[in-house]
Enzyme design. Structure first.
Site, mmCIF file in Angstrom:
data_model
loop_
_atom_site.group_PDB
_atom_site.id
_atom_site.type_symbol
_atom_site.label_atom_id
_atom_site.label_comp_id
_atom_site.label_asym_id
_atom_site.label_seq_id
_atom_site.Cartn_x
_atom_site.Cartn_y
_atom_site.Cartn_z
ATOM 1 N N SER A 198 2.229 -1.707 -5.655
ATOM 2 C CA SER A 198 2.181 -0.354 -6.237
ATOM 3 C C SER A 198 2.198 -0.395 -7.766
ATOM 4 O O SER A 198 1.236 -0.843 -8.355
ATOM 5 C CB SER A 198 3.261 0.477 -5.551
ATOM 6 O OG SER A 198 4.034 1.221 -6.372
ATOM 7 N N HIS A 237 3.398 2.380 3.063
ATOM 8 C CA HIS A 237 3.149 1.919 1.713
ATOM 9 C C HIS A 237 3.819 0.579 1.442
ATOM 10 O O HIS A 237 3.563 -0.046 0.431
ATOM 11 C CB HIS A 237 3.677 2.986 0.745
ATOM 12 C CG HIS A 237 3.299 2.761 -0.689
ATOM 13 N ND1 HIS A 237 2.009 2.516 -1.078
ATOM 14 C CD2 HIS A 237 4.037 2.727 -1.816
ATOM 15 C CE1 HIS A 237 1.975 2.351 -2.389
ATOM 16 N NE2 HIS A 237 3.196 2.469 -2.860
ATOM 17 N N ASP A 258 -1.630 4.912 4.422
ATOM 18 C CA ASP A 258 -0.638 4.823 3.359
ATOM 19 C C ASP A 258 -0.573 6.201 2.698
ATOM 20 O O ASP A 258 -1.587 6.709 2.227
ATOM 21 C CB ASP A 258 -1.098 3.745 2.362
ATOM 22 C CG ASP A 258 -0.067 3.482 1.281
ATOM 23 O OD1 ASP A 258 0.730 4.396 1.008
ATOM 24 O OD2 ASP A 258 -0.061 2.377 0.718
#
Lengths: 266, 1121
Positions: A96, A246, A217
């Site tokens: 991320s 995620h 996600d």
């Protein structure tokens, strides 16, 4: 000086092997998120673990609100860590936010990175004219205000959503690390992240990348992986994990590990 | 003994001594006999610059106003002081032991952290708490610093209670003390984010902070990150013209130029100081859009002039800002105007390199690339430096959201988990285990206490009332029966008690340490159990209990829980419907057990005792009878016992001790059909206890080997050698345990099964579980390769497997999965299939496990495996263990194909044979490799038949005449299998890089295991022959010799798999006789079969068996067409 940075960001180097591998966690987590992946790679890599300055495990005093307004200072931190450790080449796994950080770092120091593995990465979370990032500005504002009013409630609602897959332990774990962050820092970082837009610079990346994305996600729509593949400058592959959420490294380490291994081998 | 004030003072620094004096004064004022920690607290709070008070201020919860809370604190301190008895006034009330202990503690902790001590000195001097002691005195007698003193005093339970009453938590205060207020804002939050209070953390907070500050120099207010970066670029010698890249680049560019023009001098330094910003953005627009370059010319002249001036004055410069680069590559007819501009700028750059900065922004790299394509030299000419810009500052305008959030943050500050959680996986190994050992210890102590207690209360009457029938029964057989009953009663009482205790401790353990327990049994607490240790039983009781103990200690020395758990499992089956394990329920149980036992004594050879309605019961009676004097059917007993082990065990365990003592008496009558070298008693006992479990395990001896072998061979008749070596290994293992009493050689309880025959391995594992742990259920069976396998749907093996990897393991690594299973069944045979396919995590865990006897999961928690027998299997044979197995023999039915067997319904099709000579002379039954659609009728199928004839497998009696079967042909029949193989192949190539290390790992692991056992392939062909023979004879009997029967290969495979899986050896024959025979008879009745008829037994694909025949995984009936 560098030593203190290493200490402040809880840098750890574990494992044996001649190649360096950086495992960088995403926002809302800390390096403990890798603990299920870690043992699988310790024999073949020297793994560098660190906490982002926004992580709950880092002394919040270190978080300078006037400094960490963009992702670049995070990149500085990463590069400083690598410098302090004397790393001159490494593979990088970022999740991320850290995927974004990795992209930026590789733009600045292309020679430093042999491979970028981007898990749940997105160059831009907000939708745009011909770009689907998954979020509308309005939604984001709502999220921010929710965070502001009751962080705890927000965490409890958001964690299962982000984890996606029905894995209570992962939800618990993510909630814990998320909750460890000071709310104001968490919000500030979220703003920074949502404010960031890497689309224009993806072409500057020359390091080979591997984009790993789960089948579903909440934070990153599937189109984003494709966008990354077409726009990233280096040779880029996309791997879709057959799981949800995620945080595949938390929910499906057994699924992720072989993919990582494969990506690192290339 | 209280210590005098002067003696105490010498341990303290001046500052601390002053505090102590204060405390003494408080005590004196209140005319208390001693100076306690409370006095010290009171004194510390009242000191002028009170560290403690200050720490309290920082930790106090925001729920109350600070003034009130301090008031509350003072009150509670005062009240506590008032409670102390006052005595006649003493000059200097001596220091109480508790306070002295606190001083000693603080001294010790200070000594442990000399560095932090110095630091502390340093630090406190910063805080204007300077003291003169310095480091020099630290050597002579370590003088306690005030801070440490306070910390220690806060440890005092009385003190923490007082603080607690006022709403403070002493641990918070300690934290606040250790972490001095560095930043005004956030120190309050620090407790949520710092490691819990350990004094060593002091260094971190002091040192780390200072160093870190140095790391970020120049953080001027109001300069955002982007501007900083831009100016950094501009300060460079070369590549100093920043071209901002990114979606927000233009915005950032604007922000930067704006702040430049506003003259925020903070941004620029060095050469840049005093430079002016000139924008040619508008002019460029004009050129591009209107072709008007006049203005541009003017502007550039202006720029040149300024630059000239700058050169002259020796300062300043020009930042020429051309805005969006997109403007310059506008693909229009007027594009021509751009190139002169670019050249012009390049010229300017060359001349005034030191004074001129170009600046621009571009949306994305792609556009810049295009621009570069047009003007290849531009990067060098313009001295450009790309600068990725990823965010604009705009959204951070205004105040940081800090203040409002802080408020929302505070109320649940206390909810933050301490970061020690974080470290625990790394540092907190073994956490759960020692605690449980603790519990176990306590449990053991209690058990011992119970056993030693002897005849505490005698409620024997009640007991006998509960068992009237038993008494009657006992009366039948005068001497012996009573004896039996006595021991039984004593033993069962003991076990009931032990069970209660065990339950209690399990509960405690579970509650406290979250240890997963094995039991679901709701056992009674001790009080519910009638205590029947009457005086007349006491002798027996003693004997049994001692025997019991010795077993416990000698066999499983380091695992006292083993016994309890076995008890538990043994009792489990007892809790059949009505028995919720109240004492009554148990008595009933006894009852039945006794029933079983007494007749066995009295009517020794009667097998069909009328009251044994229930088959299970009768079985248990049989096995129960064995040791007494029921000699002849020992083997059958065993067999039955193994099949129904779970039920027969019940009687066995409760009686095992009983047996023990009776064996002496009955040894004469015990048969001697076994080898001479086995001690009859122990052997006989072992024989019975092969189903009876660990309670009698001590007795295993030389005869052990044979008994185990027998039990195993019963299950897996075809693996003679393997069975031999397994039983040898296991009996050696047991012998070792016995003789070394607790010395556990690592890897001893590990076995490795190599080679084919998956079912055989599994069966041996479960048989071993039965032998060793008393139940076939005591098997943890995991297939390590299963994660890269897709489940075969409808596989005949399906129901045998555990639920598939995917369901069980979401979010878990394989080693976690294993660990979890191990935790669930701490006494079991752990059966890990395909260990060669283990992923790295599992490899690592296994490695550690075999070396340390503890299996670690991915979080570092360890599970002891000393009570388990670990079996790893591998179908491949590593280089190191090449044992020649004749693989060159072509096998018609390799195991691989059998493993792909499906659980389809079967069907008989009727057709007529052609007059083909080659066909007419075959034996009548054969296996066809043809995969037939179940709907096809044989008439139009003839052609196909002929075509595929070449690949037909002809089954004859001799059967050894091998037809070379093309592999591809078989593959057609088994698409799933093929896919599977492909999959595996892929997986292999994937893991190529690690396969070598994996192999060496495997070899290493195998070198450590106690024994490697090679398995032979299951003789499917032989079985197939047998089946075919059976079927053909069946066929001849039912429908006549002239009718041919064709067996589809799929059906054949299915039958073979079923035969492989079935427990009984004759199961398949039974099935052929009953199910197939019946169907054939039906066919004979329904159709008019001529000699030319061909019957085909084929599988109905996609139609899963609904009803299974008993004892075998085959359909209970066959469809007729």
């Amino acid at each position: 000086m560098g030593y203190n940075l290493l200490e402040a960001l809880n840098v750890r180097v574990v494992g044996s092997g001649d190649r360096y591998l950086v495992l960088a966690h995403g926002s809302g987590t800390d390096q403990s998120v890798w603990q299920r992946i870690l043992p699988l790679f310790t024999p073949s890599f020297r793994i560098i673990l660190y906490d982002l300055v926004c992580a709950g495990s880092v002394n919040p005093d270190y978080f300078d609100f006037s400094r960490y307004t963009t992702l670049d200072p995070y990149v500085d931190d990463l590069l400083n860590i690598l410098k302090a450790l004397g790393v001159d080449r490494c593979a990088y796994v970022g999740h991320s936010v850290s995927a974004m950080i990795g992209i930026l770092a590789s733009i600045r120091r292309p020679q430093l990175f042999s491979k970028l593995i981007l898990i749940g990465a997105s160059p831009r979370f907000l939708n745009d004219k011909d770009y689907h990032g998954g979020f509308e500005q309005g939604e984001i504002e709502k999220v921010f205000s929710a965070m502001e009013t009751n962080y705890e409630a927000w965490v409890n609602g958001f964690a299962p959503l982000a984890v996606g897959a029905d894995v209570p332990t992962a939800v618990r774990e993510f909630s814990r690390t998320l909750f460890n962050m000071r709310p104001d820092i968490s919000l500030f970082v979220s703003r920074t992240v949502f404010n960031s837009d890497l689309r224009g610079v993806l072409g500057l990346v020359s390091v080979p990348c591997c984009v790993i994305q789960t089948a579903r996600d909440v934070s990153v729509p599937a189109s984003v992986a494709e966008y990354l593949r077409t726009h990233l400058g280096g040779r880029t592959t996309v791997e879709i994990l057959r799981t949800e959420g995620h945080l595949p490294h938390l929910t499906a380490p057994a699924l992720l590990a072989p993919v990582l291994r494969r990506a690192l081998a290339r | 003994m209280p210590t005098s004030v002067t003696a105490a003072r010498q341990f303290l620094t001046e500052e601390a001594a002053r505090a102590l004096d204060e405390a003494v004064a408080v005590a004196r004022r209140r005319s208390h006999a001693q100076t306690t920690s409370l006095h010290a607290v009171s004194a510390l709070l009242s000191l002028p610059s009170s560290t403690l008070r200050e720490a309290c201020t920082r930790t106090r919860s925001s729920a109350y106003p600070s003034r009130l809370q301090f008031r509350a604190l003072e009150l509670s301190v005062g009240v506590s002081l008032d409670r102390l008895p006052s005595s006649k006034s003493v000059e200097d009330p001596p220091i109480s032991n508790s306070l002295m202990a606190a001083i000693k503690r603080s001294q010790a902790s200070q000594r442990r952290h000399p560095e932090s001590y110095h630091l502390q000195q340093l630090h406190s001097s910063n805080n204007n708490n300077a003291n003169a002691t310095g480091c020099s005195q630290a050597q002579a007698i370590l003088k306690v610093e005030l801070k440490y003193l306070i910390l220690s005093i806060l440890d005092d339970p009385i003190v923490s209670r007082v603080f607690g009453e006022a709403g403070f938590r002493s641990c918070d205060i300690k934290l606040a003390l250790v972490r001095p207020p560095v930043a005004q804002v956030s120190s309050r939050f620090s407790r949520a984010h710092c490691p819990p209070i350990f004094l060593c953390n002091l260094t971190d907070s002091v040192f780390g902070r200072v160093g870190y500050n140095l790391l970020f120099p120049g953080q001027e207010d109001g300069v955002d990150e982007n501007c900083k970066r831009i100016s950094e670029v501009m300060a460079k010698k070369s590549g100093k013209s920043p071209l901002l890249v990114g979606v927000c680049a233009l915005e950032a560019l604007r922000a930067f130029t704006e702040s430049l023009t506003k003259g925020k001098s903070g941004i620029l330094d060095g050469d840049l100081v005093g430079s002016v910003v000139i924008s040619i953005e508008k002019e460029i627009n004009e050129i591009v859009n209107e072709g008007n370059d006049e203005k541009m010319g003017l502007k550039l002249k202006e720029v040149e002039a300024t630059l000239e001036k700058c050169n002259g004055s020796g300062g300043g410069g020009v930042v020429l800002h051309f805005g969006d680069l997109k403007g310059l590559i506008f693909d229009g007819a007027l594009g021509d105007f751009v190139s002169p501009l670019v050249l012009r700028l390049a010229g300017l750059m060359e001349v005034y390199r030191r004074r001129l900065w170009l600046m621009g922004a571009v949306d994305s790299v792609e556009i810049y690339r295009k621009f570069c394509d047009k003007f290849p030299n531009v990067e060098k000419d313009w001295d450009l430096q790309l600068l990725p810009i990823t965010s604009s500052k705009s959204s951070f305008d205004g105040a940081y959201p800090k203040s409002s959030l802080m408020r929302s943050f505070v109320p649940f500050g206390g909810l933050f988990p301490t970061p020690s959680d974080l470290r625990s996986p790394l540092s907190g190994r073994n956490q759960s285990i020692p605690r449980c050992n603790l519990c176990n210890e306590k449990y053991e102590q209690e058990v011992d206490a119970v056993k030693k207690a002897g005849s505490t209360v005698s409620v024997a009457d009640q007991y006998s009332e509960n068992l009237p029938s038993w008494l009657r029964m006992a009366a039948v057989d005068t001497s012996r029966g009573e004896d039996v009953a006595k021991t039984k009663a004593g033993e069962s009482m003991l076990s009931a008690k032990v069970l209660g205790l065990q339950k209690k401790w399990n509960d405690i353990c579970q509650r406290l340490h979250c240890t997963p327990t094995v039991t679901k049994l709701d056992n009674p607490s001790m009080s519910q159990v009638p205590i029947v240790k009457g005086p007349q039983f006491s002798r027996d009781q003693n004997r049994t209990s001692s025997g019991d103990l010795s077993i416990n200690e000698s066999l499983f020395p380091n695992q006292s829980p083993s016994r309890q758990i076995h008890m538990q499992t043994n009792f489990l089956p007892k809790s059949t419907p009505s028995i919720s394990c109240t004492s009554e329920g148990r008595n009933m149980n006894f009852h039945s057990v006794l029933h079983v036992d007494v007749p066995s004594v009295t009517q020794q050879t009667d097998k069909d005792v009328p009251w044994f309605h229930h088959p299970r019961q009768s079985l248990s009676s049989c096995s129960g009878r064995t040791p007494s004097s029921f000699v002849p059917p020992v083997t059958t007993d065993l067999k039955l016992g193994t099949i129904y082990a779970s039920t027969s065990r019940e009687s066995n365990t409760t009686k095992s001790l009983n047996h023990q003592e009776h064996l002496q008496r009955f040894s004469g009558s015990v048969s001697t059909e076994f080898d001479a070298n086995s001690e009859t008693t122990s052997y006989q006992f072992a024989q019975s206890s092969s189903c009876s479990g660990p309670a009698s395990a001590e007795q295993f001896d030389l005869g052990d080997y044979k008994s185990i072998r027998k039990a195993l061979a019963e299950k897996v008749g075809w693996q003679d050698e393997a069975v031999n070596s397994v039983s040898q290994a296991v009996s050696q293992l047991r012998h070792k345990y016995r003789s070394f009493r607790g010395i556990n050689c690592k890897g001893d309880n590990w076995l490795t099964f190599l080679g084919p025959d998956r079912v055989g391995k599994k069966r041996i594992a479960s048989a071993l579980a039965d032998v060793l742990f008393g139940s076939q259920e005591c098997v943890v069976s995991l297939d390590l390769s299963s994660q890269d396998k897709l489940g075969h749907s409808n596989s005949i093996f399906e129901c045998k497997e555990l639920s598939s990897y995917d369901e069980m393991s979401r979010g878990k690594t394989m080693s976690d999965l294993i660990a979890e299973e191990l935790r669930k069944k701490p006494h079991s045979v752990v059966f890990l299939e395909n260990v060669d396919k283990a992923d790295y995590g599992v490899q690592h865990s296994l490695d550690l496990a075999i070396r340390t006897g503890k299996f670690p999961d991915s979080r570092g928690r360890e599970i002891s495996i000393n009570n388990m027998v670990l079996i790893t299997t591998s179908s491949s044979i590593t280089k190191g263990n090449v044992k020649v197995i004749c693989e060159n023999k072509v096998v018609k039915f390799p195991e691989k194909i059998i493993l792909g067997a499906k659980n389809w319904q079967m069907q008989i099709l009727v057709g007529s044979a052609s007059d083909d000579a080659s066909k007419s002379n075959y034996m009548g039954v054969r296996v066809a490799t043809v995969k037939e659609a179940s709907t096809s009728t044989s008439a139009n199928k003839r052609k196909t038949m002929d075509v595929v004839e070449s690949s037909e497998l002809e089954k004859t009696d001799t059967g050894e005449r091998e037809h070379k079967v093309p592999r591809s042909c078989l593959d057609l029949n088994f698409p799933v299998e093929e896919a599977d193989e492909e999959d595996m192949g892929l997986g292999h190539s994937k893991s190529e890089s690690m396969s070598e290390s994996s192999e060496s790992w495997l070899e290493e692991l195998f070198s450590q295991v106690h024994k490697k056992i090679h398995f032979k392939p299951f003789d499917f062909d032989g079985v197939a022959d047998k089946i075919v023979k059976e079927i053909s004879s069946q066929c001849q009997r039912t429908v006549g010799t002239e009718v041919a029967l064709e067996i589809g290969e799929q059906v054949m495979v299915q039958m073979l798999a079923a035969a492989w899986l079935s427990d009984k050896r004759e199961a398949i024959e039974d099935w052929v006789a009953k199910v197939l025979g019946r169907s054939l008879v039906e066919v004979g009745q329904k159709y008019n079969l001529s000699p030319r008829s061909v019957l085909k037994l084929v599988a109905c694909e996609g139609d899963v068996v609904k009803e299974q025949a008993p004892g075998i995984r085959l359909p209970a009936k066959i469809n007729l067409n």
